[in-house]
Design an enzyme around this catalytic site. Structure first.
Site, short mmCIF file in Angstrom:
data_model
loop_
_atom_site.label_atom_id
_atom_site.label_comp_id
_atom_site.label_asym_id
_atom_site.label_seq_id
_atom_site.Cartn_x
_atom_site.Cartn_y
_atom_site.Cartn_z
N GLU A 83 3.79 -5.22 -45.26
CA GLU A 83 4.05 -6.14 -44.15
C GLU A 83 2.96 -6.06 -43.09
OE1 GLU A 83 8.68 -7.45 -43.71
OE2 GLU A 83 7.96 -5.86 -42.40
N ALA B 84 17.35 -4.12 -45.54
CA ALA B 84 16.88 -2.74 -45.33
C ALA B 84 17.41 -1.75 -46.37
CB ALA B 84 17.17 -2.21 -43.93
N ALA B 85 18.16 -2.22 -47.36
CA ALA B 85 18.64 -1.27 -48.39
C ALA B 85 17.44 -0.68 -49.16
CB ALA B 85 19.61 -1.97 -49.34
N GLY B 86 16.43 -1.52 -49.43
CA GLY B 86 15.24 -1.02 -50.13
C GLY B 86 14.47 -0.03 -49.25
#
Ligand code: RIB
Length: 311
Positions: free
Chosen positions: A142, A252-254
């Protein structure tokens, strides 16, 4: 003894989150249920995930000199993240992510990089003096690719483990980046983008891992969503089943997975157990709304692993 510290070089975004019954199709206007501003950004999320698991954490990145930037910094500091490596960029606003989450916990995310997009090789200077003694450097996509490559090279030269989460997906990764990466952690979509063929199960994941290892990556960890995680190290390959939870919001789980796995490695656990920690941290994050607001602390992850008879 405290585990060695982890450095995160990456994005910080304010997430502008709308809850809606369904995701809109092009041209459609929908009435949603709620709106919230929640600290996020793949880099900062991974930093908070690591810090909540009680591993010393250093964040290197950029925010704008606006209110969002102040809140993002304060939130990291409240989680015990060292923010001395974060530059406040006067000329550009902080990064934001516009997120819609529906009743099925599916989401759409649009990221406006802002200050994150200004990061370049000069920002790597702020992480170099944290490299001695570090357990790992965590990277994502990002922030601009040249900065990611420069940071990976610096860590590789210093003998620090490089963990790359190739998200958001891209296919233009230079070959000299692969050879600096110790562990790469794509999900199925990102893995497919990297290798150029579909990845959806352990068999196709094994083929993808083979390709990535031939490009120079040491260990390939492919997150296959609700089924589990495929891993290929130079010595063995194996599958770690997922934890079954009722997902509310998978934003945001990753990142939680990467933070959990990296923290476990910093604590000296072998890769198979570290992946189980990552899977537990990711599953717990999916049970709560938001990005950094959803990341579990160490006691919660330990209790969850015990409850599921896994460690
Ligand atoms: O991985 C989740 C994150 O992606 C969000 O917090 C959002 O900021 C985007 O960067």
């Amino acid at each position: 003894m405290n585990p060695a510290h982890i450095i995160i070089f990456g994005s910080m975004n304010m997430d502008l989150v709308a809850r809606t019954p369904k995701l809109p199709v092009p041209g459609e206007t929908l009435l949603g249920y709620s709106f919230a501003t929640i600290p996020g950004g793949k880099g900062a999320n991974q930093a908070v995930a690591v810090a909540r698991l009680k591993v010393p954490t250093v964040m290197v990145g950029r925010v704008g000199s606006d209110g969002f930037g102040q809140t993002l910094l304060a939130n990291l500091q409240a989680a015990d993240v060292d923010t001395s490596g974060v530059l406040v960029n006067e000329a550009v606003p902080s990064g934001v992510a516009m997120i819609a989450v529906d009743d099925q916990s599916e989401n759409h995310i649009i990221v406006i990089p802002g200050a994150n997009g200004q990061i370049n090789e000069s920002d790597v200077d702020r992480l170099i003096h944290h490299l001695p003694g570090a357990a790992a450097l965590l990277l994502q996509f990002e922030i601009p690719l040249p900065a990611v490559v420069a940071a990976a090279k610096a860590a590789h030269q210093a003998g620090v483990r490089v963990i790359l989460d190739p998200a958001p997906a891209r296919s233009d990764i230079p070959t000299d980046l692969y050879s600096c990466v110790n562990i790469i952690t794509p999900n199925a979509v990102e893995a497919a983008q990297l290798v150029g063929f579909p990845v959806h199960d352990p068999t196709t994941a094994a083929h993808a891992a083979d390709v990535l290892q031939q490009r120079g990556v040491e260990t390939v960890v492919i997150k296959l969503g609700a089924t589990g995680v495929f891993c290929a190290t130079p010595k063995e390959s194996f599958f770690v089943p997922a934890f079954s939870v009722k997902a509310v919001d998978t934003v945001a789980a990753g990142d939680a997975f990467n933070g959990g796995m990296a923290a476990a490695l910093a604590n000296g656990l072998p890769i198979r157990q570290a992946i189980t920690w990552g899977a537990a941290t990711g599953a717990l994050s999916a049970t709560k709304a938001g990005a950094q607001s959803s990341l579990p602390d160490r006691a919660t992850v330990e209790a969850f692993l015990k409850q599921h008879d896994r460690d």
